[in-house]
Design an enzyme around this catalytic site. Structure first.
Site, PDB file in Angstrom:
ATOM      1  CG  HIS A  58      -1.982   0.997   1.230  1.00 46.57           C
ATOM      2  ND1 HIS A  58      -3.110   0.868   0.464  1.00 46.57           N
ATOM      3  CD2 HIS A  58      -2.104   2.169   1.890  1.00 46.57           C
ATOM      4  CE1 HIS A  58      -3.892   1.918   0.647  1.00 46.57           C
ATOM      5  NE2 HIS A  58      -3.298   2.717   1.508  1.00 46.57           N
ATOM      6  CG  HIS A 111     -10.607   3.998   1.902  1.00 51.62           C
ATOM      7  ND1 HIS A 111     -11.120   4.346   3.118  1.00 51.62           N
ATOM      8  CD2 HIS A 111      -9.269   4.110   2.027  1.00 51.62           C
ATOM      9  CE1 HIS A 111     -10.132   4.670   3.933  1.00 51.62           C
ATOM     10  NE2 HIS A 111      -9.001   4.551   3.300  1.00 51.62           N
TER      11      HIS A 111
END
Lengths: 233, 745
Positions: B49, B96
């Protein structure tokens, strides 16, 4: 003529309102800060839309305790003009300047869209200059806009001509289908007994700039200012 | 869990999601064994990430140069494009997905919060938001739960924060059943020269943390986003952060007030990996170091350990480097907005970022070694063409029968969840706050947002048909870029730049990685053609759920968001039919092509076919022609042909204008393909009869094919002289399909 728009923490339509009044309507408009207690001599106080203090408790429930609200109450008691739009309307009912309450929409969802309003009482400043029974397209954007009041209060509002606008169809029919949030008797806006304090859920400041393709809000502000000028004379 | 100061082993590293070779590399960089705090820092900074370790090699091949770029990809929190008149636009899209899969409301809400912080951290005031959402089939109960939660989360956060949501897309497909995708976009504007930098500057300058207190929420969120979902993912709910839009609104106003003072020497929001990420990235970016005292960070809970404070992903926080001597001025602005701020450290010569706990050194790490572009790992992954790719090419339209009753098909198509109005969704978003949305009352293919105080407007869109990308990653991604550009051009704008959100499965699966590589190649080609550099975005891998022994990745979904400039807002072009009697033309070429169309998938149930026809050159020529026609003022409306084909494009222009159409199909082409095929590079325009000659003269100039389809009617829909009913009947199906599916008024 001078307007003041209050910024509470969490207000988010304050700048839109200032721009609409100042540039759209050409009226001197100042920004009022919630921590201040000086209204800077304004004739009209506007409580704008938004989520004051996050509205985590109940819309408008905390804003009414802001330092400036004491002054706004005194201004109203002196007969000064106050307009509350959306969250501003919620703050006015929370502070007791207007009767009733604004509950969660019947759908329990936030709703943003154009709605149509039909003018009800021609007696108040914001409606006096409008065509009787005229229909105006004004946007709404709220999660808690379902006007609620006791039978007695509703009767009083109706008897005294304190209902400013009702939700209607494009053609002007006041029907359950035209009621976006389940408001009692399709009520979209009301005024107090003395007609100097006005509250409405729809956002007239969003219908002023012709670039956005809807200028129906101009007539409402014109009516308000024309009335204020004529009274001042 | 270990004590913050405890020495570590390779087993600890594996538990934190690192590879054994990565642990070895850390020991080598430090020339010692990291303690638990330090290892935790590496584990998040080197997670997929934060480090982009499995994608960066390919991301670097994307075109990043453009005449109007003020900040390139990776330089600041978001890309920055010059939009003229002394203004710049900062914009970015981010995913998200993982948090939204387990906690849709907060997952989506904090996605909105995070992307807006990226924008205002640069000193830009957000003016518009878009989002791209993907779910499983709409009839599924879990889909409905996810959809309702995500939409409410986006709405409640964005509405309170007070930035209009002006557009977006919602797709339903079985591949997203377990893994919904939630991609949020924000665009803001800032006066050129007034933007804030995310690079720490000035040795001796104090470092502040401002905004919410730090709690245990979101710890290991970055790590959670860097692995597959499983049956046990619900246990990761504590990794999902909790949003506070009110705090964000205060932070926005305070930040923008601060940006006017010149007292800030660098500022970054805290997203993934919290204090760890902001301190190391700001230090590495500025070529400095920092001494940070973790015990001075205001915390929400008692007993938080140093590593918890470092890794917390509590929302609505910022790291601010203040010019020494101007602390009182800065503190006064935060006090005015009732925002907590605490001085937690100081900028040093570096190169180390050092973390202290009540005076004791608990972490001492070279900033550069932590970050993307510095010491973070970079991997070349293997890729392999999957068998399905060739199999899909075998599809032959001749094996699909033309339905007897195309009128009935049209009624089905207009109500398909992927085509029907998304009113159920977008009415829950405040689309008008800010009084900039020019599309509310006159819709265009792109959302048009006014830039107040100028004659300009911004056009913005977000688009990706992932079914096309699945069928052919390279072509499908070119189509995604092309459709964004087409939407902007049809709205009267000129494409400027893109941001992307690359949602894929597990990068260690060579077939998934083949999709990723193809998407990057297609994006590069298309972006070069349209001169729209890639200014940034994010990569979201691991969008697959392991159930039992089977891992099902989502369709490769490189969501593209594009901004374009409308130099004069009076030239905005809209999509609704204007007048009865106007002539309807199609620009571009009709083809006998139903590949990957909504019609083929949902009417015939055929999911295996290639991407629809697409030619980059043909597309570019079409767009240049549309730009010219709009500038010459000969069009009444323009609307591109996309999902659902020509019929749906005509219908959408009809419904928006409350008018009908009378058209004739092409006898050379199967009628079903003519009406519902999705071959690319087509635009439906209307022309007033007295402009027809001028229009035809302009069309003759450069060879873009065009055909007269028919004319606009008062309200009836007629195809080949057959009566298909009234626009109002179609509008009812189109407007209410989602309400009917979701069982809510």
């Amino acid at each position: 003529m001078k307007c003041g728009v209050v910024t509470f923490p969490g207000s988010n339509c304050d700048q839109d309102m200032i721009l609409a009044l100042r540039e759209g309507m050409g009226v001197e408009t100042v920004s009022l800060w919630h921590k201040d207690t000086d209204l800077q001599g304004v004739d009209l106080v506007v409580l704008p839309g938004g989520f004051s203090y996050g509205d985590y408790l109940r819309s408008g429930a905390i804003a009414r305790f802001s330092p400036i609200m004491g002054e706004v109450m005194r201004h109203a008691e002196r007969g000064g003009y106050v307009l509350g739009v959306c969250n501003g309307f919620q703050i006015l009912t929370e502070s007791g300047l207007l009767p009733g309450a604004l509950l969660h929409n019947a759908s329990h969802k936030f709703i943003c869209k154009n709605v149509h309003l039909r003018v009800q009482s021609p007696l108040s400043p914001i409606t006096a200059g409008l065509e009787d029974n005229g229909v105006f397209k004004i946007p709404i954007a709220h999660g808690e806009g379902r006007f609620h009041a006791s039978e007695e209060v509703l009767k009083e509002l109706n008897d005294n001509g304190q209902v400013l606008f009702r939700y209607c169809t494009e053609e002007g029919s006041i029907t359950p289908e035209a009621n976006p949030n389940g408001a009692a008797e399709n009520i979209a806006g009301i005024t107090n007994r003395h007609r100097n304090v006005m509250g409405m859920m729809p956002h007239p400041e969003r219908a002023v700039d012709s670039d956005l393709g809807n200028s129906d809000g101009i007539a409402l502000f014109e009516s308000l200012f024309a009335h204020m000028v004529s009274v001042a004379r | 869990m270990l004590d913050s100061f405890a020495p570590t082993t390779v087993e600890n590293a594996i538990e934190l999601g690192l590879l054994p070779e990565e642990y070895a590399k850390i020991c080598e960089v430090l020339a010692r064994t990291p303690n638990f705090t330090e290892l935790s820092v590496y584990s998040v900074m080197w997670s997929e990430h934060c480090s982009y370790k499995n994608s960066i090699v390919w991301l670097k091949t994307l075109p990043k140069e453009g005449p109007h770029l003020l900040a390139k990809a990776g330089e600041e929190n978001a890309g920055l494009v010059d939009i003229g008149d002394g203004w710049a636009c900062a914009f970015k899209i981010e995913s998200h997905n993982h948090p939204s899969a387990v906690e849709p409301y907060q997952g989506a809400a904090t996605g909105v919060g995070g992307i807006n912080r990226d924008i205002f951290t640069m000193g830009a005031r957000p003016i518009a938001q878009l989002n791209s959402l993907r779910f499983g089939r709409i009839e599924d109960e879990r889909t409905q739960w996810l959809l309702k939660g995500v939409v409410k989360g986006i709405g409640n956060y964005g509405n309170s924060f007070g930035i209009p949501t002006v557009g977006g897309e919602v797709y339903f497909d079985d591949c997203y059943l377990q893994n919904p995708l939630v991609n949020a976009f924000s665009a803001g504007i800032v006066k050129v020269g007034e933007q804030l930098s995310a690079k720490a500057q000035g040795v001796g300058n104090p470092v502040y943390i401002v905004g919410s207190s730090t709690g245990r929420d979101g710890i290991h969120g970055a790590a959670f986003a860097s692995k597959d979902l499983t049956e046990d993912s619900a246990n990761d709910i504590p990794s999902v952060q909790v949003g506070d839009p009110f705090q964000e609104k205060l932070l926005l106003e305070a930040t923008l007030e601060l940006s006017q003072t010149g007292a800030v020497a660098g500022m970054q929001d805290m997203g993934a990996a919290g204090i760890t990420c902001s301190t190391s990235e700001m230090s590495a970016g500025g070529g400095v170091g920092m001494d940070i005292h973790l015990d001075r960070v205001p915390t929400r809970q008692d007993g938080m350990t140093p590593w918890e404070i470092l890794l917390s992903e509590s929302q609505e926080r910022m790291l601010v480097v203040v010019k020494k001597g101007r602390e009182t001025e800065v503190e006064a602005i935060f006090a005015k907005w009732d925002i907590h701020c605490a001085e937690i450290g100081v900028v040093t010569e570096g190169p180390a970022v050092r973390y202290f706990w009540h005076g004791d050194l608990v972490g001492d790490l070279p900033a550069e070694s932590l970050v993307l572009g510095g010491g973070a790992p970079v991997y070349y992954r293997e890729f392999r063409e999957p068998a399905y790719y060739k199999a899909y090419q075998e599809f032959d339209i001749q094996n699909v029968a033309v339905p007897q009753n195309l009128h009935a098909v049209s009624q089905q198509i207009i109500a398909l969840p992927n085509i029907a109005s998304k009113r159920w969704v977008y009415e829950q978003y405040d689309s008008m706050v800010g009084t900039v949305n020019m599309s509310t009352n006159s819709p265009s293919d792109a959302a048009i947002v006014k830039v107040k105080g100028t004659d300009r407007a911004l056009a913005m869109t977000v688009d990706c048909n992932s079914r096309y990308v699945h069928a052919d990653p390279e072509v499908g991604t070119m189509i995604a870029v092309a459709e964004n550009a087409r939407n902007i051009v049809c709205s009267g704008g000129v494409p400027s730049a893109i941001t992307n959100c690359l949602n894929f499965g597990n990068p260690y699966n060579p077939e998934v990685y083949w999709q990723f590589v193809g998407a990057i190649k297609g994006m590069s080609r298309a972006c070069e053609q349209f001169k729209t550099p890639v200014t940034g975005g994010n990569v979201s891998f691991y969008n697959q759920t392991v159930m039992g022994n089977k891992a099902e990745p989502v369709f490769p979904t490189p969501t593209i968001a594009m901004i374009g400039l409308v130099e004069d807002k009076s030239h905005v072009m809209t999509l609704n039919f204007k007048e009865k009697g106007d002539l309807i033309y199609q620009l571009g070429t009709s083809r006998e092509d139903i590949s990957s169309s909504q019609y083929l998938v949902y009417h015939h149930g055929i999911t295996e076919s290639p991407a629809p026809f697409f030619s980059l050159e043909e597309e570019y020529a079409l767009q240049e022609q549309v730009k010219m026609l709009i500038r010459q003022g000969v069009l009444q409306s323009a609307h591109d042909v996309s999902e659902g084909g020509l019929f749906v494009a005509l219908m959408e222009s009809s419904m928006a204008g409350n008018l009908g159409f009378d058209v004739t199909t092409d006898s050379e082409i199967r009628t079903d393909a003519f009406l519902f095929g999705e071959s690319q590079s087509r635009v439906v325009v209307t022309v007033a009869p007295d402009q027809e000659e001028a229009f035809i003269d302009l069309m003759m100039l450069n060879g873009v094919e065009f055909d007269l389809l028919g004319h606009v009617t008062k309200g009836s829909i007629r195809i080949d002289d057959e009566e298909w009913g009234q626009v109002a009947e179609y509008k009812d199906r189109y407007d209410n399909a989602l309400h009917r599916a979701l069982g809510a008024a």
